[in-house]
Design an enzyme around this catalytic site. Structure first.
Site, PDB file in Angstrom:
ATOM      1  N   GLY A 125       0.780  -1.197   0.059  1.00 23.04           N
ATOM      2  CA  GLY A 125      -0.178   0.086   0.001  1.00 23.04           C
ATOM      3  C   GLY A 125       0.856   1.315   0.083  1.00 23.04           C
ATOM      4  O   GLY A 125       1.962   1.167   0.370  1.00 23.04           O
ATOM      5  N   GLY A 152       0.690  -5.008   0.947  1.00 25.66           N
ATOM      6  CA  GLY A 152      -0.778  -5.108   0.144  1.00 25.66           C
ATOM      7  C   GLY A 152      -0.545  -6.052  -1.015  1.00 25.66           C
ATOM      8  O   GLY A 152      -1.430  -6.554  -1.715  1.00 25.66           O
ATOM      9  N   GLU A 195       6.342  -5.073   7.489  1.00 24.78           N
ATOM     10  CA  GLU A 195       5.228  -4.310   8.328  1.00 24.78           C
ATOM     11  C   GLU A 195       5.660  -3.825   9.756  1.00 24.78           C
ATOM     12  O   GLU A 195       5.687  -2.935  10.306  1.00 24.78           O
ATOM     13  CB  GLU A 195       3.854  -4.909   8.375  1.00 24.78           C
ATOM     14  CG  GLU A 195       3.092  -4.500   7.079  1.00 24.78           C
ATOM     15  CD  GLU A 195       3.462  -5.657   6.016  1.00 24.78           C
ATOM     16  OE1 GLU A 195       2.732  -5.680   5.241  1.00 24.78           O
ATOM     17  OE2 GLU A 195       4.256  -6.259   6.356  1.00 24.78           O
ATOM     18  N   ASP A 201      -0.816  -8.381   7.185  1.00 29.56           N
ATOM     19  CA  ASP A 201      -2.262  -8.749   7.039  1.00 29.56           C
ATOM     20  C   ASP A 201      -2.577  -9.870   6.167  1.00 29.56           C
ATOM     21  O   ASP A 201      -3.663  -9.506   5.542  1.00 29.56           O
ATOM     22  CB  ASP A 201      -3.207  -7.346   6.781  1.00 29.56           C
ATOM     23  CG  ASP A 201      -2.803  -6.690   5.642  1.00 29.56           C
ATOM     24  OD1 ASP A 201      -1.639  -7.082   4.973  1.00 29.56           O
ATOM     25  OD2 ASP A 201      -3.302  -5.473   5.406  1.00 29.56           O
TER      26      ASP A 201
END
Length: 427
Positions: free
Chosen positions: A119, A168, A191, A199
């Site tokens: 992202g 992402g 991250e 995630d």
């Protein structure tokens, strides 16, 4: 539709917000003043300002070839980092393709030297600071809904993962049926070094032994051979053969996964792991990363380091000690919980987690990590809390709880079957 035609999708009628209407359409929320203006300003811009409509509408290109659609992430200068516009474009496309009987196979790739570097976290964090946490919550609602649609689609997706694949970019590819890596693939989930969390816990939790904990906590970089061996990839194809594979896939006129797999098999191989591969240290990884807490994991690694001269062990310890203490603790719990959860359950839990992160109630490490690593680049983040012993169990528990705010709702995902997104280790 003319073969090879490039479609440029308009996003003028798509906004952030609730996707409760499932697969029929993107529900448009009423204008919300400041937030609505922000959705335009941060839809794909860099910190320098707003991009023109023409530029923003080219962030996702779709090439039509018979029954195949090739989705091309098109921000090469930003390593195809996902902007809010790209997320909405992808979501709109995938929802449309579910209903289109003329579309039977999807190919996803990135333009330039990256598939997707994750992202656009710098823009995300600035928008959240400027507008408020709900902007970030809405963005991740769209992203996680997109990942769920990909994970449950009956139409196979082939992700061509050459170049950089991070953050992402993993979510929009690993959830697809076929993940093709090459000799130029570089994968990582960095991250925890940014004050965030990986995630894709559904996939990381299903890697061999406790390899997922290692990859998630240490932000380890994997090459294509390692991705194939641990199960993150389904196929390995040499980069010089990738164009030939792509041309063959564009001729496909079926959603039969066995047929698609057979085509990819014609171009794939099973390469050997490099001598310095972390997978050749799986015994150490299992011994150390199986421990109950982060503190115990680091202690176990330090015990190994005291008896074994290995640069990999030293580097792993350093990575853990540099990472956000809060991120490490919530990531470890996320991976452990992911082992027994479905894709949908993992995404619902991760949505709770990300909402707590963007709200910054306990820690604002995401914003500090972006400052230190991505913006000012002093690489000296001042984490708060600064040490593992100050991140108490009650604080960790908070990240997995509902948000006590009338603006917040759970991630509402329709009931759909997950079609064979299995992690199959080649070890």
């Amino acid at each position: 539709m003319i073969s090879g035609e490039i479609e440029r999708h308009s996003t003028s009628n798509v906004r952030f917000g609730s996707l409760r209407r499932g697969l029929e359409t993107l529900a448009c929320m009423p204008a919300r003043g400041k937030e609505e203006m922000a959705s335009l300003h941060y839809s794909g811009s860099t910190a320098g300002g707003v991009d023109s409509d023409q530029v923003r509408h080219c962030y996702l290109l779709v090439e039509a070839n018979g029954s195949t659609r090739t989705l091309i992430l098109n921000r090469p200068k930003q390593l195809n980092a996902l902007s809010s516009t790209m997320i909405k474009e992808l979501l709109r496309s995938f929802i449309a393709y579910q209903k289109d009987d003329g579309v039977k196979l999807l190919i996803m790739k990135g333009k330039g030297r990256a598939f997707c570097a994750g992202g656009d976290i710098v823009v995300y964090s600035q928008a959240i600071l400027d507008v408020g946490w709900k902007w970030g919550a809405d963005l991740f609602e769209n992203l996680y809904f997109l990942n769920y649609i990909i994970a449950t689609s009956i139409k196979p997706q082939v992700s061509l993962l050459t170049g950089i694949v991070m953050g992402g970019g993993a979510g929009i590819s690993l959830n697809g049926r076929f993940r093709v890596v090459t000799d130029k693939t570089v994968f990582a989930m960095p991250e925890t070094a940014l004050g965030f969390f990986p995630d894709v816990s559904y996939f990381l939790s299903r890697l061999p032994g406790f390899y997922g904990e290692y990859v998630a906590l240490a932000g380890a970089r994997l090459d294509g051979e390692e991705m194939l061996a641990c199960g993150l990839a389904t196929h390995f194809v040499r980069s010089n053969r990738l164009p030939l594979l792509e041309e063959s896939l564009k001729k496909v006129d079926t959603s039969n996964t066995f047929v698609v797999c057979g085509i990819i098999d014609q171009f794939s191989e099973h390469p050997s792991l490099k001598e310095n591969s972390s997978l050749k240290r799986l015994e150490i990884i299992n011994k150390c990363f199986s421990k109950r807490t982060i503190e115990e994991i680091i202690s176990a690694l330090e015990q190994v380091a005291s008896n074994l001269s290995d640069e990999w062990v030293t580097a792993t310890i350093q990575s853990l000690k540099k990472a956000s203490p809060t991120s490490l603790k919530i990531t470890l719990r996320s991976i452990r919980e992911g082992r027994t959860q479905s894709v949908g359950d993992c995404l619902r839990r991760e949505y709770r987690m990300v909402c707590h992160v963007v709200r910054g109630d306990f820690s604002r490490d995401l914003f500090e990590g972006c400052r230190a690593i991505m913006i000012e680049k002093d690489k000296n983040p001042k984490w708060m809390p600064p040490s593992l012993d100050q991140v108490h169990e009650e604080a960790v528990e908070q990240y997995f709880s509902k948000i006590d705010d009338p603006q917040w709702e759970e991630l509402n995902l329709p009931s759909r079957h997950s079609h064979g997104r299995n992690i199959e280790s080649k070890l």
